[in-house]
Scaffold this motif. Sequence first.
Motif, PDB file in Angstrom:
ATOM      1  N   PRO A 184      -4.042 -13.925   0.586  1.00 25.78           N
ATOM      2  CA  PRO A 184      -4.682 -12.677   0.128  1.00 25.78           C
ATOM      3  C   PRO A 184      -4.349 -11.484   1.019  1.00 25.78           C
ATOM      4  O   PRO A 184      -4.174 -10.362   0.518  1.00 25.78           O
ATOM      5  N   GLN A 185      -4.253 -11.707   2.321  1.00 23.30           N
ATOM      6  CA  GLN A 185      -3.962 -10.604   3.233  1.00 23.30           C
ATOM      7  C   GLN A 185      -2.585 -10.013   2.943  1.00 23.30           C
ATOM      8  O   GLN A 185      -2.408  -8.783   2.917  1.00 23.30           O
ATOM      9  N   PHE A 186      -1.582 -10.866   2.724  1.00 24.95           N
ATOM     10  CA  PHE A 186      -0.235 -10.388   2.428  1.00 24.95           C
ATOM     11  C   PHE A 186      -0.207  -9.625   1.103  1.00 24.95           C
ATOM     12  O   PHE A 186       0.440  -8.580   0.980  1.00 24.95           O
ATOM     13  N   ILE A 187      -0.913 -10.133   0.108  1.00 27.43           N
ATOM     14  CA  ILE A 187      -0.975  -9.463  -1.199  1.00 27.43           C
ATOM     15  C   ILE A 187      -1.610  -8.082  -1.066  1.00 27.43           C
ATOM     16  O   ILE A 187      -1.119  -7.085  -1.626  1.00 27.43           O
ATOM     17  N   VAL A 188      -2.700  -7.983  -0.320  1.00 27.22           N
ATOM     18  CA  VAL A 188      -3.380  -6.697  -0.130  1.00 27.22           C
ATOM     19  C   VAL A 188      -2.470  -5.698   0.579  1.00 27.22           C
ATOM     20  O   VAL A 188      -2.354  -4.534   0.160  1.00 27.22           O
ATOM     21  N   VAL A 189      -1.782  -6.136   1.633  1.00 23.53           N
ATOM     22  CA  VAL A 189      -0.908  -5.231   2.379  1.00 23.53           C
ATOM     23  C   VAL A 189       0.262  -4.780   1.506  1.00 23.53           C
ATOM     24  O   VAL A 189       0.646  -3.593   1.522  1.00 23.53           O
ATOM     25  N   CYS A 190       0.850  -5.694   0.729  1.00 24.70           N
ATOM     26  CA  CYS A 190       1.946  -5.308  -0.172  1.00 24.70           C
ATOM     27  C   CYS A 190       1.484  -4.261  -1.172  1.00 24.70           C
ATOM     28  O   CYS A 190       2.209  -3.302  -1.473  1.00 24.70           O
ATOM     29  N   ALA A 191       0.277  -4.424  -1.699  1.00 23.89           N
ATOM     30  CA  ALA A 191      -0.264  -3.453  -2.651  1.00 23.89           C
ATOM     31  C   ALA A 191      -0.453  -2.089  -1.997  1.00 23.89           C
ATOM     32  O   ALA A 191      -0.205  -1.042  -2.613  1.00 23.89           O
ATOM     33  N   LEU A 192      -0.865  -2.088  -0.731  1.00 22.87           N
ATOM     34  CA  LEU A 192      -1.089  -0.830  -0.018  1.00 22.87           C
ATOM     35  C   LEU A 192       0.212  -0.155   0.405  1.00 22.87           C
ATOM     36  O   LEU A 192       0.249   1.065   0.602  1.00 22.87           O
ATOM     37  N   ARG A 193       1.279  -0.930   0.542  1.00 28.14           N
ATOM     38  CA  ARG A 193       2.537  -0.394   1.074  1.00 28.14           C
ATOM     39  C   ARG A 193       3.677  -0.377   0.059  1.00 28.14           C
ATOM     40  O   ARG A 193       4.841  -0.315   0.428  1.00 28.14           O
TER      41      ARG A 193
END
Length: 278
Positions: A184-193
């Motif tokens: 989930p952390q990687f998915i959230v960061v990808c969405a933000l960046r």
Amino acid sequence: MASFVVLLVLLSALMHASWNAFLHLSGDRVWLLGMFSIPYVLVSAVGVCVLPMPAPEAWPYIVASALLEFAYCFTLIRAYRSGDFGQIYPIARGLSPLLIFVGALVFAHEALHALAATGVMLVSLGIMSLAFRRGMRFSGESVPWALLTGLFIAVYSLVDGLGARVAGNPLSYIMWVYLLWNVPQFIVVCALRGGVAQMFVSKGNAARGMLAGVLALTAYCLVIEAFRYLPIAMVSALRELSSIFAVLIGWVFMKEQLTARRMLACALVSCGAVLIRL
């Protein structure tokens, strides 16, 4: 055996201070957190396939730990936004040994020997004093976030200390925590960046971010293993010797001041560690 475990915890402390230095120096800490997650996801995906399943009793601990680790990372990023590495890191790490000491006594019924308990107190006092400025006052808007980070550290350490013991296989336990936290952390960061492709624009920075992840996951695997052999409060206090490494890293690589007060605080932490070992 106990001496070898202590050495592993000290190695973990050095690794922990090193990856936090990477995070503090990063121009985009949220992005680095996403790169940081990649080694976790890769290693944990293999781990959950080849290791035995944790015992059913461990799953509430696994889920709770994953949520706490996720929250911890983002409060740490917020704390580093405007604070010195040599101030914020000791605040975050210094609060947790005392909280863990109380939590382990209440929830795990671990009562430390008087010398070890005194050592834990000295470690926490010494680490927290590393963060004091002239006039013995805290400075910076990041301090409340650092204190919240310390609270998350204490809670997830206690959860993991208990969970690793009921899981049957501590390594299997932490692999599932890593997977449920970092996907989930990687998915959230990808969405933000701006998507996965944007994460790899700078190969040099990407490699540095993934190196930070390797250091972090190795450091905590060593701690999880140590929880099997030593009391939770003792392991956690020894692990916080990372604050001494953080002060040295800040002095050598970030040109932060190494004052007499900070050297005295480091000596206090070292004395506490000696008492814990005795």
